[in-house]
Design a protein around this motif. Structure first.
Motif, PDB file in Angstrom:
ATOM      1  N   ALA A 100     -20.811 -31.862  36.100  1.00  0.00           N
ATOM      2  CA  ALA A 100     -19.657 -31.949  34.742  1.00  0.00           C
ATOM      3  C   ALA A 100     -21.018 -30.727  34.132  1.00  0.00           C
ATOM      4  O   ALA A 100     -20.753 -29.574  33.259  1.00  0.00           O
ATOM      5  N   SER A 101     -22.230 -31.765  33.800  1.00  0.00           N
ATOM      6  CA  SER A 101     -23.163 -31.135  33.222  1.00  0.00           C
ATOM      7  C   SER A 101     -23.353 -29.949  33.452  1.00  0.00           C
ATOM      8  O   SER A 101     -24.100 -28.655  32.935  1.00  0.00           O
ATOM      9  N   TRP A 102     -24.067 -29.583  34.912  1.00  0.00           N
ATOM     10  CA  TRP A 102     -24.147 -28.366  35.272  1.00  0.00           C
ATOM     11  C   TRP A 102     -23.759 -27.121  35.196  1.00  0.00           C
ATOM     12  O   TRP A 102     -23.904 -26.247  35.011  1.00  0.00           O
ATOM     13  N   LEU A 103     -22.433 -27.578  35.219  1.00  0.00           N
ATOM     14  CA  LEU A 103     -21.547 -26.838  34.911  1.00  0.00           C
ATOM     15  C   LEU A 103     -21.351 -26.104  33.129  1.00  0.00           C
ATOM     16  O   LEU A 103     -21.276 -25.028  33.079  1.00  0.00           O
ATOM     17  N   PHE A 104     -21.353 -27.130  32.747  1.00  0.00           N
ATOM     18  CA  PHE A 104     -21.426 -27.011  30.859  1.00  0.00           C
ATOM     19  C   PHE A 104     -22.508 -25.834  30.590  1.00  0.00           C
ATOM     20  O   PHE A 104     -22.604 -25.335  29.672  1.00  0.00           O
ATOM     21  N   SER A 150     -24.992 -24.194  32.629  1.00  0.00           N
ATOM     22  CA  SER A 150     -24.563 -22.491  33.730  1.00  0.00           C
ATOM     23  C   SER A 150     -23.417 -22.215  32.840  1.00  0.00           C
ATOM     24  O   SER A 150     -24.021 -20.841  32.561  1.00  0.00           O
ATOM     25  N   ARG A 151     -22.536 -22.259  32.465  1.00  0.00           N
ATOM     26  CA  ARG A 151     -21.629 -21.711  31.790  1.00  0.00           C
ATOM     27  C   ARG A 151     -21.557 -21.605  30.466  1.00  0.00           C
ATOM     28  O   ARG A 151     -20.817 -20.609  30.027  1.00  0.00           O
ATOM     29  N   ARG A 152     -22.304 -22.953  29.781  1.00  0.00           N
ATOM     30  CA  ARG A 152     -22.225 -22.398  28.133  1.00  0.00           C
ATOM     31  C   ARG A 152     -23.242 -21.803  27.628  1.00  0.00           C
ATOM     32  O   ARG A 152     -24.103 -20.960  26.901  1.00  0.00           O
ATOM     33  N   VAL A 153     -24.097 -22.920  28.347  1.00  0.00           N
ATOM     34  CA  VAL A 153     -25.849 -23.023  27.633  1.00  0.00           C
ATOM     35  C   VAL A 153     -27.302 -22.088  28.216  1.00  0.00           C
ATOM     36  O   VAL A 153     -27.048 -20.816  27.336  1.00  0.00           O
ATOM     37  N   LEU A 154     -26.871 -21.384  29.663  1.00  0.00           N
ATOM     38  CA  LEU A 154     -27.629 -20.453  29.854  1.00  0.00           C
ATOM     39  C   LEU A 154     -26.996 -19.195  30.241  1.00  0.00           C
ATOM     40  O   LEU A 154     -27.560 -18.020  29.442  1.00  0.00           O
ATOM     41  N   LYS A 155     -25.111 -19.019  29.935  1.00  0.00           N
ATOM     42  CA  LYS A 155     -24.894 -17.980  29.087  1.00  0.00           C
ATOM     43  C   LYS A 155     -25.199 -17.483  27.864  1.00  0.00           C
ATOM     44  O   LYS A 155     -25.509 -16.238  27.629  1.00  0.00           O
ATOM     45  N   ARG A 156     -25.814 -18.556  26.780  1.00  0.00           N
ATOM     46  CA  ARG A 156     -25.888 -18.054  25.899  1.00  0.00           C
ATOM     47  C   ARG A 156     -27.644 -17.519  25.513  1.00  0.00           C
ATOM     48  O   ARG A 156     -27.835 -17.024  24.998  1.00  0.00           O
ATOM     49  N   ILE A 157     -28.334 -18.573  26.602  1.00  0.00           N
ATOM     50  CA  ILE A 157     -29.686 -18.029  26.431  1.00  0.00           C
ATOM     51  C   ILE A 157     -29.272 -16.100  27.463  1.00  0.00           C
ATOM     52  O   ILE A 157     -30.630 -16.288  27.212  1.00  0.00           O
ATOM     53  N   ASP A 158     -28.384 -16.312  27.788  1.00  0.00           N
ATOM     54  CA  ASP A 158     -28.794 -15.183  29.088  1.00  0.00           C
ATOM     55  C   ASP A 158     -28.855 -13.805  27.316  1.00  0.00           C
ATOM     56  O   ASP A 158     -28.948 -12.584  27.827  1.00  0.00           O
ATOM     57  N   SER A 159     -27.672 -14.911  26.985  1.00  0.00           N
ATOM     58  CA  SER A 159     -27.308 -13.324  25.726  1.00  0.00           C
ATOM     59  C   SER A 159     -28.798 -13.191  24.944  1.00  0.00           C
ATOM     60  O   SER A 159     -28.375 -12.084  24.364  1.00  0.00           O
ATOM     61  N   VAL A 160     -29.200 -13.953  24.811  1.00  0.00           N
ATOM     62  CA  VAL A 160     -30.810 -14.406  23.425  1.00  0.00           C
ATOM     63  C   VAL A 160     -31.540 -13.235  24.310  1.00  0.00           C
ATOM     64  O   VAL A 160     -31.978 -11.769  23.889  1.00  0.00           O
ATOM     65  N   ALA A 161     -31.791 -13.438  25.710  1.00  0.00           N
ATOM     66  CA  ALA A 161     -32.778 -12.790  26.272  1.00  0.00           C
ATOM     67  C   ALA A 161     -32.065 -10.885  26.469  1.00  0.00           C
ATOM     68  O   ALA A 161     -33.243  -9.886  25.805  1.00  0.00           O
ATOM     69  N   ALA A 162     -31.144 -10.678  26.741  1.00  0.00           N
ATOM     70  CA  ALA A 162     -30.577  -9.120  26.975  1.00  0.00           C
ATOM     71  C   ALA A 162     -30.323  -8.731  25.840  1.00  0.00           C
ATOM     72  O   ALA A 162     -31.441  -7.379  25.340  1.00  0.00           O
ATOM     73  N   THR A 163     -30.397  -9.549  24.455  1.00  0.00           N
ATOM     74  CA  THR A 163     -30.613  -8.641  23.183  1.00  0.00           C
ATOM     75  C   THR A 163     -31.882  -8.742  23.063  1.00  0.00           C
ATOM     76  O   THR A 163     -32.272  -7.329  22.333  1.00  0.00           O
ATOM     77  N   SER A 164     -32.624 -10.067  23.340  1.00  0.00           N
ATOM     78  CA  SER A 164     -33.974  -9.302  23.222  1.00  0.00           C
ATOM     79  C   SER A 164     -34.533  -7.907  24.182  1.00  0.00           C
ATOM     80  O   SER A 164     -35.820  -7.899  22.907  1.00  0.00           O
TER      81      SER A 164
END
Length: 421
Positions: A128-132, A134-148
């Motif tokens: 469950a932590s991995w899914l959270f 990967s699907r939430r935290v890493l998604k937000r980090i990917d969004s930050v990286a893409a915006t950067s």
């Protein structure tokens, strides 16, 4: 071993009767050990054990061994396991003493089952932590990286995603977006300033070049050469004043002005500026008046504050003198007042004024309205006033004077807090 020794001693002292009474009393205690006394033919005399395998009592050898047994009064068919010792007393009596090991086995089973469910729960929670993540935290980090990457590529309009949940990522995104907004405004302003510098400085530089080229191409006398050089120097001085004004604004906006803050009197500054510009106002046909009562002190940079007030008075005189007032006199009034924790330095005139839609725009560098194009200046005066107001923790506003303009410099009576950068 201790109980066997004790029971043997009781038998030696009181015989079988004393031994049976002792075993009967011990058998009734909570959590009692297992006891059994049998005669030489295996008949039970006392104890809390109803049935054991026949060969256990038939071969008393005092060895520690594991046997199945059935408790006294237990009607079920379940057999329990016990660790026992059996020894023989004089007269052929057999005594069995032991401990039930079923509880230990059940405890071990409970531990095994608990370990299994604990590991299973850990695996589930880990997934469950991995899914959270990967699907939430890493998604937000990917969004930050893409915006950067978008911003690095030169597109300053990119902003971080805000989901509206109000969590730590949203708060971080809001802060970073505010920073990006500020950076975009600064970069846009820098581009506009660069464009305006290129536009407004191109004309005097072109005039200088053409003037010098014309002087070199013809035969002129000394007087004409001197006039050409003087005009060139005047244009050069104007360029120097322009760049000095730009440097002053940049230093003020960065908070790095060399002049320190001290306690100054705003009324005295307004009076000094009014005295300085009174001859220029009389020459332009403008009535310059001062309304400054009691001393009004505040922590400020005297030179910068004087320059800001002087810019406002100079603008008011220039624009009021050229306005058509239907026979009315041209007036410029400088006033100082205080209300609560604020000081208001007001320069009001009855000239043409500035449209409300242009109030924010005229404080930008090199911005000059069409009606001001024929007057001297490069459009930096109000930019400096706005920068000085921000340096002192105040603000610069413009209001309609009906007719004319009220330029108001609002400053706090306390020292502005350090910006840290």
């Amino acid at each position: 071993d201790a109980e066997l020794k004790g029971l043997s001693e009781q038998y030696r002292i009181g015989g079988i009767r004393r031994l049976t009474r002792m075993i009967d009393r011990r058998s009734r205690r909570p959590g009692a050990s297992l006891y059994l006394v049998a005669n030489s033919v295996g008949k039970t005399i006392a104890g809390n054990v109803e049935d054991v395998p026949g060969n256990v009592l038939a071969q008393p050898d005092s060895r520690l061994r594991s046997i199945p047994y059935q408790r006294f009064g237990d009607d079920s068919d379940d057999h329990h396991m016990a660790m026992v010792r059996v020894f023989e007393l004089p007269g052929g009596y057999r005594v069995l003493v032991g401990r039930d090991i079923g509880e230990r086995e059940r405890f071990a089973e409970i531990i095994r089952r608990s370990m299994f469910w604990t590991l299973a729960l850990m695996v589930v929670l880990g997934l469950a932590s991995w899914l959270f993540v990967s699907r939430r935290v890493l998604k937000r980090i990917d969004s930050v990286a893409a915006t950067s990457q978008q911003i690095i590529a030169g597109d300053l309009s990119g902003r971080l995603e805000v989901t509206g949940t109000g969590d730590e990522f949203d708060r971080l995104a809001d802060s970073l977006n505010d920073m990006l907004d500020r950076i975009e405004r600064l970069m846009t302003g820098l581009k506009q300033v660069s464009d305006n510098i290129a536009h407004d400085l191109k004309s005097p530089l072109t005039r200088m070049r053409n003037r010098v080229e014309s002087a070199l191409s013809g035969n002129h006398d000394e007087r004409q050469y001197r006039a050409t050089l003087q005009d060139t120097i005047d244009d050069a001085d104007q360029l120097i004043r322009t760049f000095n004004a730009l440097l002053s604004i940049a230093r003020v906006e960065a908070g790095s002005s060399d002049a320190p803050f001290s306690t100054v009197d705003a009324a005295t500054i307004a009076a000094d500026v009014a005295d300085l510009y009174e001859p220029a106002a009389d020459e332009a046909g403008v009535s310059l008046s001062l309304d400054a009562g009691q001393p009004v002190t505040l922590p400020a940079n005297r030179e910068l504050l004087s320059q800001a007030v002087a810019n406002l008075v100079d603008n008011a005189i220039k624009h009021t003198a050229s306005a058509e007032n239907d026979g009315q006199s041209h007036t410029v009034q400088v006033a100082v007042s205080q209300s609560g924790g604020e000081i208001r330095l007001v320069v009001a005139d009855n000239g043409p004024g500035i449209a409300g839609a242009d109030h924010a725009r005229v404080t930008e560098r090199f911005v000059r309205l069409e009606e001001s194009r024929t007057k001297p200046g490069v459009g930096l005066g109000l930019s400096l006033v706005s920068a000085v107001a921000k340096l002192h923790g105040g603000r610069f506003v413009m209001e309609d004077n009906k007719p004319g303009l009220r330029a108001v410099l609002i400053l706090p009576r306390r020292a502005p807090e350090a910006d840290g950068g």
